[in-house]
Design a protein around this motif. Structure first.
Motif, PDB file in Angstrom:
ATOM      1  N   GLU A  89     -18.832   8.895   2.735  1.00 46.02           N
ATOM      2  CA  GLU A  89     -19.530   8.241   1.619  1.00 46.02           C
ATOM      3  C   GLU A  89     -18.640   8.162   0.389  1.00 46.02           C
ATOM      4  N   GLY A  90     -17.896   9.230   0.093  1.00 50.31           N
ATOM      5  CA  GLY A  90     -17.005   9.215  -1.058  1.00 50.31           C
ATOM      6  C   GLY A  90     -15.843   8.256  -0.872  1.00 50.31           C
ATOM      7  N   VAL A  91     -15.271   8.220   0.336  1.00 50.49           N
ATOM      8  CA  VAL A  91     -14.157   7.311   0.609  1.00 50.49           C
ATOM      9  C   VAL A  91     -14.616   5.863   0.470  1.00 50.49           C
ATOM     10  N   LEU A 130      -6.038   5.656   0.168  1.00 53.26           N
ATOM     11  CA  LEU A 130      -7.102   5.785   1.181  1.00 53.26           C
ATOM     12  C   LEU A 130      -7.097   4.588   2.133  1.00 53.26           C
ATOM     13  N   MET A 131      -6.855   3.396   1.616  1.00 53.69           N
ATOM     14  CA  MET A 131      -6.822   2.216   2.480  1.00 53.69           C
ATOM     15  C   MET A 131      -5.638   2.293   3.451  1.00 53.69           C
ATOM     16  N   HIS A 132      -4.511   2.813   3.014  1.00 50.76           N
ATOM     17  CA  HIS A 132      -3.351   2.961   3.901  1.00 50.76           C
ATOM     18  C   HIS A 132      -3.632   3.997   4.985  1.00 50.76           C
ATOM     19  N   LYS A 133      -4.352   5.041   4.652  1.00 50.14           N
ATOM     20  CA  LYS A 133      -4.622   6.089   5.636  1.00 50.14           C
ATOM     21  C   LYS A 133      -5.561   5.608   6.739  1.00 50.14           C
ATOM     22  N   PHE A 134      -6.620   4.872   6.373  1.00 49.64           N
ATOM     23  CA  PHE A 134      -7.662   4.531   7.345  1.00 49.64           C
ATOM     24  C   PHE A 134      -7.515   3.115   7.896  1.00 49.64           C
ATOM     25  N   GLY A 135      -6.512   2.362   7.497  1.00 47.55           N
ATOM     26  CA  GLY A 135      -6.206   1.098   8.145  1.00 47.55           C
ATOM     27  C   GLY A 135      -6.879  -0.111   7.519  1.00 47.55           C
ATOM     28  N   ARG A 136      -6.368  -1.257   7.919  1.00 47.73           N
ATOM     29  CA  ARG A 136      -6.787  -2.531   7.338  1.00 47.73           C
ATOM     30  C   ARG A 136      -8.204  -2.899   7.757  1.00 47.73           C
ATOM     31  N   MET A 152       0.830  -1.199   0.000  1.00 48.38           N
ATOM     32  CA  MET A 152       0.000   0.000   0.000  1.00 48.38           C
ATOM     33  C   MET A 152       0.868   1.252   0.000  1.00 48.38           C
ATOM     34  N   ALA A 153       0.424   2.230  -0.739  1.00 53.07           N
ATOM     35  CA  ALA A 153       1.141   3.509  -0.777  1.00 53.07           C
ATOM     36  C   ALA A 153       0.838   4.294   0.483  1.00 53.07           C
ATOM     37  N   PRO A 154       1.844   4.909   1.094  1.00 52.33           N
ATOM     38  CA  PRO A 154       1.610   5.693   2.308  1.00 52.33           C
ATOM     39  C   PRO A 154       0.804   6.938   1.990  1.00 52.33           C
ATOM     40  N   TRP A 155       0.226   7.494   3.058  1.00 50.36           N
ATOM     41  CA  TRP A 155      -0.595   8.693   2.869  1.00 50.36           C
ATOM     42  C   TRP A 155       0.276   9.895   2.576  1.00 50.36           C
ATOM     43  N   ASN A 156      -0.058  10.551   1.486  1.00 51.38           N
ATOM     44  CA  ASN A 156       0.626  11.775   1.078  1.00 51.38           C
ATOM     45  C   ASN A 156      -0.464  12.708   0.563  1.00 51.38           C
ATOM     46  N   ALA A 157      -0.658  13.813   1.289  1.00 51.33           N
ATOM     47  CA  ALA A 157      -1.771  14.699   0.959  1.00 51.33           C
ATOM     48  C   ALA A 157      -1.648  15.272  -0.449  1.00 51.33           C
TER      49      ALA A 157
END
Length: 287
Positions: free
Chosen positions: A97-99, A121-127, A1-6
């Motif tokens: 809802e969008g996520v 998005l999956m990396h930001k909000f967890g498994r 997973m790609a890390p979160w980068n704004a």
């Protein structure tokens, strides 16, 4: 997973919007060409082949609608990116809802930009959150998205409706077949197709009109004919009055008077004439 980068997430959102619009235009052009082919099939009478092809058009239309929804969700995340960039384990209700829609529907699309955005998005909000969204636990994914991803065979009514619209759009003389039950409700239950037969009471209350009396024209008198001609600007001579059936012709004596004179003896007629002459002679003498 790609890390979160704004910054990278924002760029991927904008790239996703552009690619979604381009793909929609491409799909619409392909659907237009497919509709033209189906119209040719209908014109040639190959209805069954047209039915099979129109099912593919229906699926493509649903897919385009899914792309439109994902485009709206990407624009929503761009406009509310401040809520998305918060350091929380779950997305804010304003962007959840969008996520959820992107995480759930991105694998069903052919866009690389959405796949990368989904990984971010999956990396930001967890498994755990990602698994709950992919399984749609508790119906957290919008029903509009799940309906577009539902794979099912179109109903015959929908297929006929599509064929009818395509034939109408391309001027092909074809219409979907009517259901058999529609003809059963055309009448009101009567034996003559819903026309009520006259009852005996109605026939008694309305006496039949005589055809001779209905067709006989009314005679016009001379005054009416002359007045009508003068109103039209035509000069006509004075017309004699039309005699009625009860009036005897001019110059003819009534039948009763003629019979009375015929019944009197010739002797009485002569005596009357003699008496008249005698009276006139006496009057001359007095002068």
């Amino acid at each position: 997973m790609a890390p979160w980068n704004a910054a990278k997430a924002k760029v991927q959102l904008r790239l996703g919007v552009q690619r979604l619009r381009t793909l929609q235009e491409k799909k619409n052009a392909q659907a237009k060409a497919a509709r033209r082919d189906i119209a040719l099939l209908l014109e040639k009478g190959k209805v069954e082949t047209a039915r099979i092809k129109v099912e593919n058009i229906i699926h493509e239309d649903v897919y385009v609608e899914l792309l439109e929804l994902l485009e709206l969700y990407c624009e929503l995340l761009i406009s509310r990116f401040g809520l998305l960039d918060q350091s929380t384990r779950e997305p804010d209700p304003g962007v959840s809802e969008g996520v959820n829609a992107i995480i759930f529907a991105a694998p069903r699309t052919e866009l690389k930009e959405l796949h990368i955005l989904r990984d971010i998005l999956m990396h930001k909000f967890g498994r755990e959150f990602s698994i709950a969204v992919m399984d749609n636990t508790g119906g957290i994914v919008s029903e509009r998205i799940t309906r577009k991803l539902d794979v099912s065979t179109p109903s015959p009514e929908l297929v006929d409706a599509y064929l009818g619209e395509i034939a109408k759009g391309y001027g092909v003389a074809w219409s979907p077949p009517q259901p058999a039950s529609a003809d059963e409700h055309n009448d009101d239950g009567g034996p003559d197709g819903g026309v009520k037969a006259p009852s005996a009471e109605t026939e008694k209350a309305t006496p039949p009109a005589s055809p001779a009396a209905a067709d006989a024209p009314k005679p016009l008198d001379a005054a009416a004919i002359s007045a009508e001609a003068r109103s039209a600007g035509v000069r006509t001579p004075r017309l004699p009055e039309v005699p009625t059936e009860d009036a005897a012709p001019r110059g003819e004596k009534p039948a009763g008077a003629k019979g009375a004179v015929a019944d009197r003896p010739a002797k009485e007629v002569q005596e009357d004439e003699f008496t008249t002459l005698a009276k006139r002679f006496e009057a001359l003498k007095k002068r």
